[in-house]
Scaffold this active site. Structure first.
Site, PDB file in Angstrom:
ATOM      1  N   SER A 355      37.068  24.984  16.599  1.00  0.00           N
ATOM      2  CA  SER A 355      35.912  24.595  17.310  1.00  0.00           C
ATOM      3  C   SER A 355      36.351  22.763  17.458  1.00  0.00           C
ATOM      4  O   SER A 355      37.803  22.728  16.620  1.00  0.00           O
ATOM      5  CB  SER A 355      34.050  23.779  17.342  1.00  0.00           C
ATOM      6  OG  SER A 355      34.781  23.039  15.983  1.00  0.00           O
ATOM      7  N   ASP A 356      36.468  22.294  18.312  1.00  0.00           N
ATOM      8  CA  ASP A 356      36.774  20.826  18.045  1.00  0.00           C
ATOM      9  C   ASP A 356      36.067  20.178  17.073  1.00  0.00           C
ATOM     10  O   ASP A 356      35.059  20.547  16.590  1.00  0.00           O
ATOM     11  CB  ASP A 356      36.780  19.873  19.469  1.00  0.00           C
ATOM     12  CG  ASP A 356      37.794  18.356  19.531  1.00  0.00           C
ATOM     13  OD1 ASP A 356      38.066  18.552  18.185  1.00  0.00           O
ATOM     14  OD2 ASP A 356      38.393  18.058  20.506  1.00  0.00           O
ATOM     15  N   TRP A 357      36.363  18.826  16.052  1.00  0.00           N
ATOM     16  CA  TRP A 357      36.023  17.765  15.843  1.00  0.00           C
ATOM     17  C   TRP A 357      33.874  18.115  15.714  1.00  0.00           C
ATOM     18  O   TRP A 357      34.268  17.087  16.324  1.00  0.00           O
ATOM     19  CB  TRP A 357      36.856  16.835  14.794  1.00  0.00           C
ATOM     20  CG  TRP A 357      37.721  17.644  14.073  1.00  0.00           C
ATOM     21  CD1 TRP A 357      38.076  17.407  12.775  1.00  0.00           C
ATOM     22  CD2 TRP A 357      39.003  18.841  13.562  1.00  0.00           C
ATOM     23  NE1 TRP A 357      39.058  17.483  11.464  1.00  0.00           N
ATOM     24  CE2 TRP A 357      39.490  18.954  12.487  1.00  0.00           C
ATOM     25  CE3 TRP A 357      38.804  20.208  14.526  1.00  0.00           C
ATOM     26  CZ2 TRP A 357      40.425  19.979  12.634  1.00  0.00           C
ATOM     27  CZ3 TRP A 357      39.902  21.072  14.787  1.00  0.00           C
ATOM     28  CH2 TRP A 357      40.714  20.902  14.091  1.00  0.00           C
ATOM     29  N   LEU A 358      33.133  18.998  15.192  1.00  0.00           N
ATOM     30  CA  LEU A 358      32.166  18.497  15.513  1.00  0.00           C
ATOM     31  C   LEU A 358      31.761  18.581  16.743  1.00  0.00           C
ATOM     32  O   LEU A 358      30.605  18.165  17.581  1.00  0.00           O
ATOM     33  CB  LEU A 358      31.130  17.279  15.400  1.00  0.00           C
ATOM     34  CG  LEU A 358      31.002  16.753  14.250  1.00  0.00           C
ATOM     35  CD1 LEU A 358      31.813  16.806  12.794  1.00  0.00           C
ATOM     36  CD2 LEU A 358      30.458  15.693  13.683  1.00  0.00           C
TER      37      LEU A 358
END
Ligand code: BGC
Length: 960
Positions: A355-358
C-alpha cells in the site's frame, strides 16, 4: 452515438450515463468505507465488554464548568461546527452527493490469484514455499505488516520471520535518489529522464540508484513512478514520472526497473493507479473524510493508465504500490477488480502489492482484494501503532474471515520476490539494518525512533559514501534531458562569448542600427534567483519551497542534495574571463539601475515552476500548481530583461527549470528572445549539464515529454485539477477518455506552442526510406491464454493453533511498535463475516492474461518499421526518431489521430547515415475491446506509420 472510446465500465458492461451510480452491483469490499468496523467482528454482535474493564473513564467524570470554560467551550463548539461543515466538503451545497455518496461501482473480482504461475519465477516460488511452510502464523503476519511510521531506519520496514531466516525488508524512497540519506546522488527527476528519450540512460540511472541503495542497506526502492501519468499538466507529482504518454512512461519505467533490479534491489512501480492530482488524494489531508474517486472507463484505464504497469510487470518488477485515491469509488488498495483482476490475473503480476503510506483503508477487505503488504503498518492514522493488519490480521485468520491461503499467498509473494532478486545472498545483502537513519543526522540515536519506550542509543548513521562516480550519469541525464525549444542562430555560445566571426557581425549590426559600437570584452548577464544557489538546496524540508535554482520538485520523491551546481557557478567557470565580463543579478526583480542591462550583449534569464506532493505546500502551490504560469513573476522578469538587454539589441536566452509545462506566451515571440532551453529538473549536476549544452560541448538532444500549450484551456476540460471538492467523496470523471495531452490537441486541431516530442539540435537530420516489414499476419485477438507454466505453491489449510498468534511469554513490547501478536484468545470473535457480493463466484480469467506481463502473444512483434536517418548538418549529434501510429479508420471505434509506438536515440556523425528499426508488438497495434475484454488488433484497413522528430513532424510515412 456515444463516443465508443468511452464505453465499457470496469466490468465491461456499458451503462447509459457512462458511470454506474446505482447500487445494483454494490459490493462491500469495493466501497471499503467500512474501515475497521467490520474487522473480525460479527456485525450482529454488540461491542465486546471485557471482564475487569475499568469503570468510568476520565471522560465521563463530570466537573463543574466555569463561565470562562463555558465561553471557551462555546467557541470550541462553533469552531468544531465550522470544521465539520468544511470537512463535509460543502455537503450542503452538494446535497445529492451528501445523501448518496456513490460507491461500490467497481465490480468484484475474486478470489485473489495466487503467485507462482510464471516460468520466470518458478524457482523462486519453490524456495519461498519451503520457507513459508515453516513459518508460524505470527511470522507470516509479521512479513505482511509494516512495523509503523518511524519504527525502523527506513521509511518502511516490515517484520521478519527470524527463526526461518527471513529478515526485515528495508523500503526507501524514492524515484530520484535515496531519500533522507547522506552521501548519495541527487539524480535528475523522472521527467528529465523522460526528456532524454534515451533507453540506455534510463537503465543506467536505475542501476546507479540501486547500487547506492545497496551501499546504504536498502532492499526495496519505492520507485520508479509512472502514475501520475500527466492527465493534468498542473498535477503536483507529474515530475516524478516520465511524461504524459503511456508508451514513453512504459519504456522508461521498464528500463528503470531493469536497471534497479540488475543490482538485486527490488523496484516498486507506483502508484497503481490514477493518482493524477494531489488535492483530495487521501482522507483528511484535505479536510475531507475520504479520498477522491478517479472515475475511469475500462478502455481508457487499459490504454492509458494501466499501460505502463504492463511494461513494468513484463520487466519483472518485484513490487507494485497501490495508490491513495479511489478508482470508480473503491479505494485503489482495496479494489479487487484492479488488484486481483487487472494486476494479478490479467497482467500476471508475480510480486507483491504494497500500500502507499496509509492508503490501506480496510482490513479484511484489502486482504481479499489482493493487497499483500501494508505500509508503513499504521492503519487509519499516522504513527498511532494501530494497524489494520498486524494483530487484526492474526485474528482474521484465527476467526476464519481471511482465508489462510490468502495469507500464505501474501507472504509467499513477498518471500519469492526476495529470492527472485537474490537477496538471500548474505554477502550481497547482509542481514543488518540500513547504515543511515531517515530520522536524524546524528551519529548516535535510538534504533526505534518513533517509539517513546526507553531505548539505548546505538550508532544510527555511519555516513557511508554511496555516490561512486554516479555524478557522471547524473550529468549526462541532465544534459540529454535538456530540451532546446527555440534557437535563432544564437546557440551554442562560446567561452569567449560568441565565436569571433559572429561577434564581429553582431557588433557591426548593432552599430548600424544604433550608432553605438561595443568594444572590448563581451558583456553577458545572468538574471534570476533560479540561476543561483539561493539559501542552499536543502533549505526547506523535503524541498518544499521554491528558492535558488530548482533541481527537483518536493515531497517523498525528493532527496537531500549532496551538492547542487548552480547554473551561475558553472557559467562563471566556463566563460573565459579575459574575454567576457559576466554580470550576475541573481534576483527575480530586475535591477533598478537600467544601465546594468543596457550595456549587455547577451542576457541569460532563469525562470522556473515548482510543485510537489500534497502533504506540503509552498506559497500558493498546494502540491498541484494553481496554473501553468512561471512562478515568482518569471514572465515579468523575462519581458523586462528582453526589453532592456543592450537597450533592446542584446540577445536573450531563457532557461526554464520546471516540473512540467509552463506558458511562455507573454514573451516567446519577442524579437530578441533568441533561444529557449527547458532544463526540466536536472538534479545535482544542474549547472554543469546546462553549460555543456549552452557551450555546445553537448549537442542538445532532449525532447518534450509533454505538450506545451498556449493556455491551460487548450489541454481540454479534463486537464484541470479539481481544486474544490464537489462532494464528500470528490468525484473526478475522466470523461475525456483517451484524449489527454497531444491526443487532445490533435483531436481538436489545436495548435500547441511546442508539440509533444519536439526538441531542436545544433545540427539537422534527414529521414528516408521508410520500410514496412510484416512479420506475422494480422489477427483480431491474441492466441488463447496459455495454461500456467508452473503451479502456485499449496499449503495445509488447517487453521493454525491460536497459540501461534499470542504474544510470547515475557515479551516486552515497545510502545506504538506494530507486532503481529494478540494478547489473548478472548480477542478472537467469530461470527458471519459480510463478504462482498460476488465473493463466492470466481471471476472468469482474462483472455489477455496467462503469464507475467499478460498474454505472451501481446509481446510478439507483428511488424517492423525501419528508416534511414542522416546527419545532414555540420555537427555530430544524437537524434530521436519517433514512430507514431494511426489506427485504420473505423466507424465503430474511435481512435486518437496518432499515438507514440516507438522511439530510439542514436548518435550520428555529420554526413553519416544509420538505419533504425522499430518492432511493433501485438499490444502496440491493439486497442482494448471492452466487449471482448481483450486487446484487439484491427484487421481491416491500413495502419499508418509516421516517423519524425516530434508528434507533428511527418518526415516519412508508410502503411501496413
Ligand atoms: C507517497 C509515496 C511514498 C511513500 C513513502 C507517500 O506519501 O505517496 O510515493 O513512497 O509516501 O514515503
Amino acid at each position: 452515438m456515444a463516443d465508443p472510446s468511452k464505453q465499457g465500465l470496469l466490468n465491461g458492461r456499458p451503462d447509459k450515463d457512462g458511470y454506474r451510480r446505482s447500487f445494483d452491483n454494490y459490493d462491500d469490499s469495493e466501497s471499503d468505507i467500512d474501515a475497521t468496523d467490520y474487522l473480525d467482528r460479527d456485525p450482529e454482535s454488540k461491542p465486546p465488554v471485557f471482564a475487569g474493564q475499568s469503570p468510568p473513564t476520565r471522560w465521563s467524570i463530570r466537573r463543574p464548568i466555569s463561565s470562562l470554560g463555558r465561553r471557551c467551550a462555546i467557541v470550541l463548539a462553533v469552531l468544531a461546527g465550522i470544521w465539520v461543515l468544511l470537512a463535509g466538503g460543502g455537503a450542503f451545497a452538494y446535497k445529492k452527493y451528501y445523501e448518496e455518496p456513490p460507491y461500490g461501482q467497481s465490480p468484484p473480482w475474486y478470489p485473489s490469484p495466487k503467485g507462482g504461475i510464471a516460468r520466470g519465477w518458478a524457482a523462486s516460488y519453490e524456495k519461498a514455499a519451503k520457507l513459508v511452510s515453516k513459518m508460524t502464523l505470527a511470522e507470516k503476519v509479521n512479513v505482511t505488516t509494516g512495523t509503523g511510521w518511524q519504527m525502523g531506519f527506513a521509511v518502511g520496514t516490515n517484520g521478519p520471520a527470524l527463526h526461518v531466516g527471513f529478515p526485515q525488508l528495508q523500503l526507501q524512497d524514492g524515484p530520484l535518489g535515496i531519500r533522507f540519506a547522506d552521501n548519495i546522488t541527487a539524480f535528475p527527476a523522472g521527467i528529465t529522464v523522460g526528456a532524454t528519450w534515451n533507453r540506455q540512460l534510463m537503465y543506467a540511472r536505475g542501476k546507479a540508484h540501486a547500487i547506492e541503495a545497496r551501499a546504504k542497506g536498502i532492499n526495496v526502492l519505492l520507485g520508479p513512478c509512472v502514475g501520475p501519468l500527466g492527465r493534468m499538466p498542473a498535477g503536483g507529482r507529474n515530475w516524478e514520472g516520465f511524461g504524459a504518454d503511456p508508451y514513453l512512461q512504459g519504456i522508461a519505467g521498464a528500463e528503470t526497473v531493469r536497471g534497479i533490479q540488475s543490482e538485486g534491489i527490488m523496484a516498486t512501480i507506483k502508484h497503481f493507479v490514477a493518482n493524477e492530482q494531489e488535492h483530495f488524494r487521501q482522507p483528511w489531508e484535505w479536510g475531507l473524510p475520504h479520498a477522491l474517486s478517479a472515475n475511469i472507463d475500462d478502455r481508457t484505464l487499459h490504454e492509458l493508465y494501466v499501460w505502463p504497469f504492463y511494461d513494468a510487470v513484463k520487466a519483472g518488477v518485484a513490487s507494485v504500490m497501490c495508490s491513495y485515491n479511489q478508482v470508480n469509488n473503491s479505494y485503489a488498495c482495496g479494489n479487487s477488480k484492479l488488484l486481483n483482476g487487472i494486476l494479478k490475473d490479467e497482467l500476471g503480476f508475480q510480486g507483491f502489492v504494497m500500500s502507499d503510506w496509509l492508503a490501506q483503508r480496510s482490513g479484511v477487505g484489502t486482504a481479499l482484494a489482493g493487497l499483500d503488504m501494508t505500509m508503513p503498518g499504521d492503519g487509519l492514522k499516522w504513527a498511532n501503532g494501530e494497524s489494520l493488519w498486524g494483530p487484526q490480521l492474526t485474528k482474521s485468520i484465527l476467526n476464519g474471515s481471511v482465508p489462510l491461503d490468502r495469507l500464505n499467498d501474501m507472504v509467499t509473494r513477498i518471500v519469492a520476490a526476495w529470492y527472485q532478486l537474490g537477496q538471500d545472498d548474505e554477502k550481497k545483502f547482509p542481514r543488518e539494518p540500513p547504515n543511515f537513519s531517515s530520522w536524524t543526522d546524528d551519529r548516535y540515536g535510538v534504533p526505534i525512533y518513533g517509539s517513546p519506550s526507553p531505548q539505548d542509543k546505538v550508532e544510527v548513521n555511519k555516513y557511508v559514501n554511496a555516490q561512486a562516480n554516479h555524478s557522471i550519469i547524473a550529468r549526462e541525464v541532465a544534459a540529454e534531458g535538456t530540451v532546446l525549444l527555440k534557437n535563432e542562430n544564437l546557440l551554442p555560445i562560446s567561452r569567449q562569448g560568441l565565436p569571433e566571426a559572429r561577434l564581429k557581425s553582431r557588433r557591426d549590426n548593432v552599430y548600424r542600427a544604433t550608432g553605438k559600437r561595443h568594444e572590448g570584452k563581451f558583456k553577458a548577464g545572468v538574471f534570476g534567483d533560479d540561476a543561483g544557489p539561493g539559501k542552499g538546496p536543502n533549505y526547506c524540508k523535503d524541498r518544499s519551497c521554491n528558492q535558488g535554482t530548482l533541481g527537483s520538485g518536493w515531497g517523498s520523491g525528493a532527496v537531500e542534495f549532496p551538492y547542487l551546481v548552480a547554473p551561475v557557478t558553472a557559467l562563471r567557470e566556463r566563460f573565459d574571463k579575459s574575454k567576457v565580463e559576466l554580470v550576475e543579478y541573481l534576483s527575480d526583480t530586475p535591477p533598478r539601475d537600467q544601465s546594468v542591462l543596457n550595456d549587455l550583449e547577451l542576457c541569460i534569464v532563469f525562470v522556473n515552476a515548482d510543485s510537489g506532493e500534497g502533504f506540503s505546500k509552498w506559497a500558493h502551490v498546494s502540491g498541484d500548481r494553481p496554473d501553468l504560469r512561471l512562478q515568482k513573476d518569471g514572465d515579468k522578469l523575462v519581458a523586462r530583461v528582453a526589453s532592456e538587454c543592450g537597450s533592446g539589441t542584446g540577445d536573450v536566452v531563457v532557461v526554464i527549470h520546471s516540473v512540467g509545462p509552463v506558458l511562455v506566451e507573454e514573451w516567446i515571440d519577442l524579437p530578441n528572445v533568441k533561444a529557449v532551453l527547458l532544463g526540466n529538473l536536472p538534479g545535482q549536476e544542474s549547472g554543469n549539464a546546462l553549460a555543456d549544452v549552452l557551450f555546445g560541448d553537448k549537442n542538445p538532444s532532449g525532447h518534450l515529454p509533454f505538450t506545451i500549450g498556449k493556455s491551460l484551456d487548450d489541454y481540454g476540460p479534463g486537464a484541470k485539477v479539481l481544486y474544490t471538492p464537489n462532494g464528500v467523496i470528490p468525484q473526478q470523471d475522466f470523461s475525456e477518455g483517451l484524449y489527454i495531452d497531444y491526443r487532445y490537441f490533435d483531436k481538436h486541431s489545436i495548435a500547441p506552442r511546442f508539440e509533444f516530442g519536439l526538441g531542436l539540435s545544433y545540427t539537422t537530420f534527414s529521414f528516408a526510406n521508410l520500410a514496412v516489414n510484416p512479420l506475422k499476419t494480422k489477427s483480431a485477438f491474441p492466441a488463447p491464454r496459455p495454461s500456467p507454466a508452473a503451479e502456485a505453491p499449496s499449503y495445509p489449510t488447517i487453521t493454525p493453533p491460536a497459540s501461534e498468534g499470542l504474544f510470547p511469554k515475557d515479551f516486552r513490547p515497545l510502545e506504538k511498535y506494530i507486532y503481529p501478536y494478540i494478547n489473548s484468545t478472548a480477542e478472537i470473535v467469530s461470527g458471519r463475516y459480510p463478504y462482498p457480493d460476488g465473493y463466492d463466484t470466481p471471476a472468469p480469467l482474462s483472455p489477455a492474461g496467462g503469464d507475467e506481463g499478460g498474454n505472451p502473444d501481446l509481446w510478439n512483434v507483428y511488424v517492423s518499421v525501419s528508416v534511414e536517418v542522416t546527419n545532414s548538418g555540420p555537427l555530430a549529434g544524437a537524434v530521436v526518431p519517433q514512430l507514431y501510429l494511426s489506427y485504420p479508420e473505423q466507424d465503430v471505434v474511435d481512435f486518437p489521430v496518432r499515438v507514440l509506438r516507438g522511439f530510439d536515440k542514436i548518435y550520428i556523425k555529420p554526413g553519416e547515415t544509420q538505419k533504425v528499426a522499430f518492432g511493433l508488438t501485438r499490444r502496440d497495434l491493439s486497442y482494448w475491446d471492452v466487449q471482448a475484454q481483450n486487446w484487439r488488433m484491427v484487421t481491416e484497413g491500413q495502419y499508418k506509420f509516421v516517423i519524425g522528430e516530434s508528434s507533428r513532424d511527418e518526415k516519412v510515412t508508410g502503411v501496413w
